[in-house]
Scaffold this active site. Structure first.
Site, PDB file in Angstrom:
ATOM      1  N   GLY B 136      32.844  27.001  54.519  1.00 45.36           N
ATOM      2  CA  GLY B 136      32.245  27.286  53.211  1.00 45.36           C
ATOM      3  C   GLY B 136      33.209  28.044  52.317  1.00 45.36           C
ATOM      4  O   GLY B 136      33.049  29.249  52.096  1.00 45.36           O
ATOM      5  N   TYR B 137      34.215  27.357  51.827  1.00 43.96           N
ATOM      6  CA  TYR B 137      35.228  28.001  50.978  1.00 43.96           C
ATOM      7  C   TYR B 137      35.031  27.620  49.507  1.00 43.96           C
ATOM      8  O   TYR B 137      34.667  28.448  48.687  1.00 43.96           O
ATOM      9  CB  TYR B 137      36.630  27.590  51.441  1.00 43.96           C
ATOM     10  CG  TYR B 137      37.277  28.542  52.436  1.00 43.96           C
ATOM     11  CD1 TYR B 137      36.540  29.147  53.451  1.00 43.96           C
ATOM     12  CD2 TYR B 137      38.637  28.820  52.379  1.00 43.96           C
ATOM     13  CE1 TYR B 137      37.141  29.998  54.366  1.00 43.96           C
ATOM     14  CE2 TYR B 137      39.248  29.671  53.288  1.00 43.96           C
ATOM     15  CZ  TYR B 137      38.506  30.259  54.281  1.00 43.96           C
ATOM     16  OH  TYR B 137      39.108  31.099  55.175  1.00 43.96           O
ATOM     17  N   SER B 138      35.271  26.329  49.191  1.00 46.06           N
ATOM     18  CA  SER B 138      35.258  25.910  47.783  1.00 46.06           C
ATOM     19  C   SER B 138      33.882  26.076  47.164  1.00 46.06           C
ATOM     20  O   SER B 138      32.851  25.972  47.837  1.00 46.06           O
ATOM     21  CB  SER B 138      35.654  24.441  47.664  1.00 46.06           C
ATOM     22  OG  SER B 138      36.970  24.259  48.085  1.00 46.06           O
ATOM     23  N   GLU B 253      44.223  26.236  59.151  1.00 43.10           N
ATOM     24  CA  GLU B 253      43.871  24.926  58.578  1.00 43.10           C
ATOM     25  C   GLU B 253      45.137  24.107  58.318  1.00 43.10           C
ATOM     26  O   GLU B 253      45.207  22.928  58.641  1.00 43.10           O
ATOM     27  CB  GLU B 253      43.084  25.106  57.271  1.00 43.10           C
ATOM     28  CG  GLU B 253      42.695  23.768  56.646  1.00 43.10           C
ATOM     29  CD  GLU B 253      41.869  23.902  55.368  1.00 43.10           C
ATOM     30  OE1 GLU B 253      41.894  24.984  54.756  1.00 43.10           O
ATOM     31  OE2 GLU B 253      41.212  22.928  55.000  1.00 43.10           O
TER      32      GLU B 253
END
Lengths: 383, 403
Positions: B136-138, B253
Site C-alpha cells: 500500500g504505497y501509491s 523491491e
C-alpha cells in the site's frame, strides 16, 4: 546464438587494473587530445609522434600480446584492449590499429615462422610499423568484390591494384595486401616491404586526423615467402584479423566516448545560464543519464568480445559484430550530444569536443558500419 | 553466521536431495524467477497438490526462505548458499516453493526494522505461504512523488484509525495483509510525518476494487480505507519514522525486480525470429525482409549487451566488490528493451496481432498482443523511467538540483 556456457569473465585482475590506470594517466599527460591540432599535417609529416611510440614500446605496451620468443610479453588480447581503451580517451593517432591490430594480428594468426621472426620483434620494440591494404573503392568490405590481382609466376606473384584508405600505410615498413590470386579465385594475403619496386604510397588527409594513404600496386613482384597464411585459408584469416581490428577499435571507441562524456558532464556542472548551472535542467539531466546507460552497455560488449579472443575463439565473429555495432551507436550518440550540450563553444575549432564528433563518424564506418555488423550478427545467429 | 557446509558440498547435497524429493510433475516447468512459484494466501484458488507438497518439503528444511533465521522458519543460510540453492532449482526447472511480496519485500524489512512480536507473528506465516501480502504505497496523488502520501492514521486509544485510499495495490483482492505508508503527523514536512503500518485486509472498512488495464487484465487494485481500526502494535519502526522503513523496502523491491529481469540468454531474439519465420512464411535461411532482419538483430544485440552487463555486475559482486553506479541502469534498460521487443513483435505480426480474443486469431498472437499492452506499464511501475533517470543524473553523475 548465445553460448550456453557461463558468461565470459569481464573483470580486470589486479595487474590489469594497474595497467589501465597507468596507461590512462600517462597518456592523458603525454598525449592530450589538443595535440591533434599541432601534429603536422603537411605532406611528408608522420601525423603522430614517433617519440611517444618509442616510449610506449619501452613500457612494454606494444608487445603486450606478442609472444616472448618474439620480444613481447606474451599476455592476452584482453590486456592489449586495456591499453587501446586508454589510447582512445585522447583519440591518439598513433598506429595502434594498423600495426598492433591489422599487421601484427595477421602475422600472429597466419604468419610463417620466418615472417614472425622478421617483423614481430620490431613491432614490440617500436622500430617497425605495419599496415593492411584490403578494401577498395566501391567494395565496402565485401570481399566478393575485391579486384586487386596476384598473378601467379614461376617464382612468386605479381600484384596489381589500388587500395585507398589504408591506415598508416604512409609510414609502414611493410604492408599486408589482399589480392585475388590468378588463376583461381582465392583471396591471398601478401606482405610487401615498403621499398618494393612498383609500390606507390600517397598520403591522404582525413577529417578525423587518423592517418591513411592510398596504396598503388603497379606490377609489384613478391616471392612465395611473401604469402601470409596458406592461400587456401587466407580469406578466413583476413576475416579473423578484421574481427580483432573491430574489437580493438571498439575498445578505443569506448575510451573515447567515456572521455567525451566526462567532458560534457563537467561542462553541464560549470556552465551557468539563467543564473544556474545548465546541468540542473532536467531536460539535459535525462539526456545525460541516457548516455551513461548506453556507455555501460557498450562497455560490457567490448570486455566480453576482447575476452573471447583469448578464451572462446568460436564466439569472436558474433561478439566482434556486437561490440562494433554497440560502440558505433553509443559513441556517435555521445559525441553528437556532447556538441549540442556544449552549445556554440562546441562548434568551434578551438574546443576539443569536435575532435570526438569527427572520430565517432570515422570509427562508425571503419571495418563495417552498424547495419553491416547487424547483418553479420544475423548470419552468425542463423537468420 | 552459517553452519552450512562448504559451497561445493552444499551443492551436491542439495542436488541429491532435489533428485530424490522434488515432485516429478514440477520439474522442467519453471524459470525459477522471483515471481515463479506458489503465491499462497488464504484466498488462493485450488492448486495442484504437488505444489503444496513441494512447499511442505522445502518448508520443513527452512528452504522457502533460505536466508531467514531458523527461529522464524528460514534455513539460516548466507547469501552464497542461497544462491546455490536457487541455481540448483533453476537447473532442474523447478519453481520457487513460495513467492510473493511477503517473502521478497515485507519479510526482509521486518527482519531489519520489526520488533520481536512482529517477526514472530508474521515471518513464519510468510515462510509457509499461509499469508499473502500486498503493497500500500501509491495513492492518487502520490505516484512518483511517493512522500506525498495523504492517507490518514489518527490515534484513538491503543489503535490508529485509518481513512483514505491506496492505488496500484498489486493483487490486493487476493491478499490477506497489506503494508501501508500512512500520514500520522499532517503538520510535519512530507517525509517526517509518515508511519509504516501493517493492516489485516479482513479488518472492517478495507475494500479493494480491481482496476482493469488496457491489456484487459487486472493485476492492480485501488484499495479504500474507511474508519479502519489498526492496533498500535502494527507500526513498524517508530511512529513518524516510516520513511526510513519505506526506503529500505523499496531497496528490496528493486532487488526483486532486478532478479526478475534476467532471462535465458538470447531467448528474446529466438522468440522474434520464430515469430518472423511464422508470419513471413520463411522456414529457414535469411529472413526475406532485410529491414525486419536488421531490426531483430538490433534488438538481439541490445539483449546480449544487457545480459552481458547483468553478468558483469554479478561477477563484480562475486569478486567481493560493489557493482556501484552501473546497477542504476538495469531497471530502465531492461524495461525499455522489453517494450522495444514487444513493439517489434507487433510489427512482425501485422494484422494478425490485432486480435483481442481467439475468434479469428491465433491464441498465441492474442497473448502476445496482451503482453505488449501490459509491457507499457513496465516503465511506469516500480519507479518510472523518469525517476530512474533522475537517480542516475543526480546520484551517479552528480548533476545539481534545480532551483
Amino acid at each position: 546464438m548465445a553460448s550456453e556456457d557461463s558468461p565470459l569473465w569481464m573483470l580486470l585482475d589486479e595487474g590489469q587494473q594497474m595497467l589501465a590506470s597507468t596507461a590512462a594517466q600517462f597518456l592523458s599527460k603525454s598525449a592530450p587530445v589538443g595535440r591533434l591540432r599541432e601534429l603536422p599535417r603537411a605532406p611528408g609529416a608522420d601525423g603522430f609522434s614517433r617519440a611517444l611510440w618509442a616510449e610506449m614500446a619501452e613500457l612494454g605496451w606494444l608487445g603486450l600480446q606478442i609472444p616472448e620468443a618474439h620480444g613481447g610479453l606474451g599476455l592476452g588480447f584482453f590486456d592489449l584492449a586495456i591499453v587501446l581503451e586508454a589510447s582512445g580517451q585522447t583519440l591518439m593517432p598513433e598506429p595502434f590499429v594498423s600495426t598492433l591490430l591489422l599487421g601484427a594480428q595477421a602475422l600472429l594468426l597466419g604468419g610463417t615462422d620466418a615472417q614472425r621472426a622478421r617483423y614481430l620483434p620490431g613491432v614490440a620494440d617500436g622500430s617497425r610499423l605495419l599496415a593492411l591494404a584490403y578494401d577498395e573503392r566501391g567494395m565496402r568490405g565485401d570481399l566478393s568484390r575485391l579486384r586487386a590481382s596476384a598473378t601467379r609466376e614461376a617464382d612468386g606473384f605479381t600484384l596489381r591494384g589500388v587500395k585507398p584508405h589504408a591506415l598508416d600505410a604512409h609510414v609502414a615498413d611493410a604492408i599486408v595486401v589482399a589480392a585475388r590470386v590468378e588463376p583461381g579465385d582465392a583471396i591471398g594475403l601478401f606482405i610487401v616491404p615498403r621499398d618494393a619496386a612498383g609500390l606507390a604510397i600517397e598520403r591522404e588527409q582525413r577529417m578525423d586526423l587518423l592517418n591513411a594513404a592510398t596504396v598503388r600496386l603497379d606490377a609489384v613482384r613478391v616471392g612465395e615467402d611473401a604469402v601470409v597464411g596458406p592461400l587456401e585459408t587466407s580469406e578466413a584469416l583476413l576475416s579473423a584479423v578484421l574481427d580483432r581490428a573491430r574489437i580493438g577499435l571498439s575498445a578505443q571507441m569506448l575510451g573515447a566516448m567515456e572521455r567525451a562524456f566526462e567532458m560534457t558532464v563537467a561542462y553541464l556542472k560549470e556552465r551557468v545560464q539563467f543564473g544556474v548551472p545548465i546541468g540542473s535542467f532536467q531536460a539535459l539531466q535525462h539526456r545525460a543519464a541516457r548516455l551513461f546507460i548506453e556507455i555501460a552497455l557498450a562497455r560490457s560488449s567490448v570486455l566480453a568480445a576482447a575476452r573471447a579472443v583469448d578464451d572462446r575463439p568460436a564466439e569472436v565473429p558474433r561478439l566482434a559484430a556486437l561490440a562494433k555495432a554497440k560502440c558505433g551507436e553509443a559513441f556517435w550518440q555521445v559525441a553528437a550530444e556532447a556538441i549540442q550540450m556544449h552549445g556554440g563553444i562546441g562548434m568551434t575549432a578551438e574546443h576539443d569536443i569536435g575532435f570526438y564528433f569527427k572520430r565517432a563518424q570515422a570509427a562508425e564506418v571503419m571495418f563495417g558500419d552498424g547495419a553491416t555488423q547487424r547483418r553479420r550478427w544475423a548470419e552468425a545467429c542463423g537468420y | 553466521m552459517s553452519e552450512a557446509p562448504p559451497l561445493t558440498e552444499f551443492r551436491d547435497e542439495i542436488r541429491a536431495w532435489l533428485e530424490a524429493n522434488a515432485p516429478a510433475s514440477l520439474r522442467g516447468t519453471s524459470p525459477c524467477g522471483p515471481f515463479d512459484g506458489y503465491w499462497g494466501g488464504k484466498k488462493h484458488p485450488p492448486v495442484d497438490p504437488d505444489v503444496l507438497r513441494w512447499r511442505d518439503l522445502c518448508l520443513e528444511r527452512g528452504l522457502t526462505a533460505p536466508t531467514w533465521p531458523k527461529a522464524y522458519g528460514g534455513a539460516g543460510l548466507d547469501r552464497d548458499h542461497a544462491v546455490v540453492f536457487y541455481e540448483e532449482l533453476r537447473a532442474m526447472g523447478l519453481p520457487r516453493p513460495v513467492v510473493g511480496f511477503g517473502f521478497a519485500m515485507i519479510g526482509p524489512t521486518l527482519l531489519e526494522f520489526g520488533n520481536e512480536a512482529q517477526k514472530r507473528e508474521h515471518l513464519p506465516r510468510i515462510c509457509a505461504g499461509e499469508i499473502r501480502w500486498c503493497q500500500g504505497y501509491s495513492e492518487p496523488n502520490a505516484g512518483s512523488d511517493l512522500a506525498n502520501v495523504q492517507m490518514r492514521a489518527v490515534r484513538d486509544g491503543d489503535h490508529f484509525v485509518v481513512d483514505g485510499q491506496k492505488v496500484w495495490t498489486s493483487h490486493a483482492d487476493k491478499s490477506d495483509w497489506i503494508f501501508c505508508l500512512v500520514r500520522t503527523d499532517p503538520t510535519a514536512k512530507k517525509q517526517r510525518g509518515i508511519s509504516f503500518l501493517l493492516v489485516d485486509m479482513d479488518t472492517p472498512g478495507v475494500t479493494p476494487r480491481e482496476i482493469e488495464l488496457i491489456s484487459g487484465s487486472s493485476p492492480f487494485c485501488e484499495t479504500f480505507f474507511e474508519g479502519v481500526r489498526v492496533p498500535l502494535g502494527n507500526v513498524v519502526g517508530e511512529v513518524n519514522s516510516g520513511w526510513t522503513v519505506a526506503k529500505a523496502l523499496l531497496g528490496h523491491e528493486r532487488s526483486m525486480i532486478g532478479q526478475s529481469i534476467g532471462r535465458a540468454p538470447g531467448s528474446g531474439q529466438r522468440e522474434l525470429v520464430a515469430k518472423a519465420r511464422h508470419h513471413l512464411g520463411a522456414a529457414e535461411g535469411p529472413l526475406p525482409d532485410p529491414l525486419l532482419r536488421d531490426a531483430i538483430a538490433h534488438n538481439g544485440m541490445d539483449e546480449e549487451a544487457f545480459q552481458l552487463t547483468l553478468a558483469r555486475l554479478a561477477q563484480t559482486r562475486e569478486a567481493g566488490a560493489s557493482p556501484g553506479s552501473e546497477s542504476s541502469i538495469l531497471k530502465i534498460a531492461a524495461t525499455e528493451m522489453k517494450q522495444r521487443r514487444y513493439t517489434l513483435g507487433m510489427r512482425i505480426a501485422g494484422e494478425e496481432g490485432l486480435g483481442w480474443t481467439d475468434d479469428g486469431f491465433d491464441a498465441q498472437d492474442v497473448d502476445f498482443t496482451r503482453g505488449w499492452l501490459r509491457s507499457r506499464a513496465n516503465t511506469i511501475e516500480g519507479g518510472s523511467s523518469e525517476i530512474q533517470l533522475n537517480i542516475i543524473a543526480k546520484r551517479v553523475l552528480g548533476l545539481p538540483d534545480g532551483k
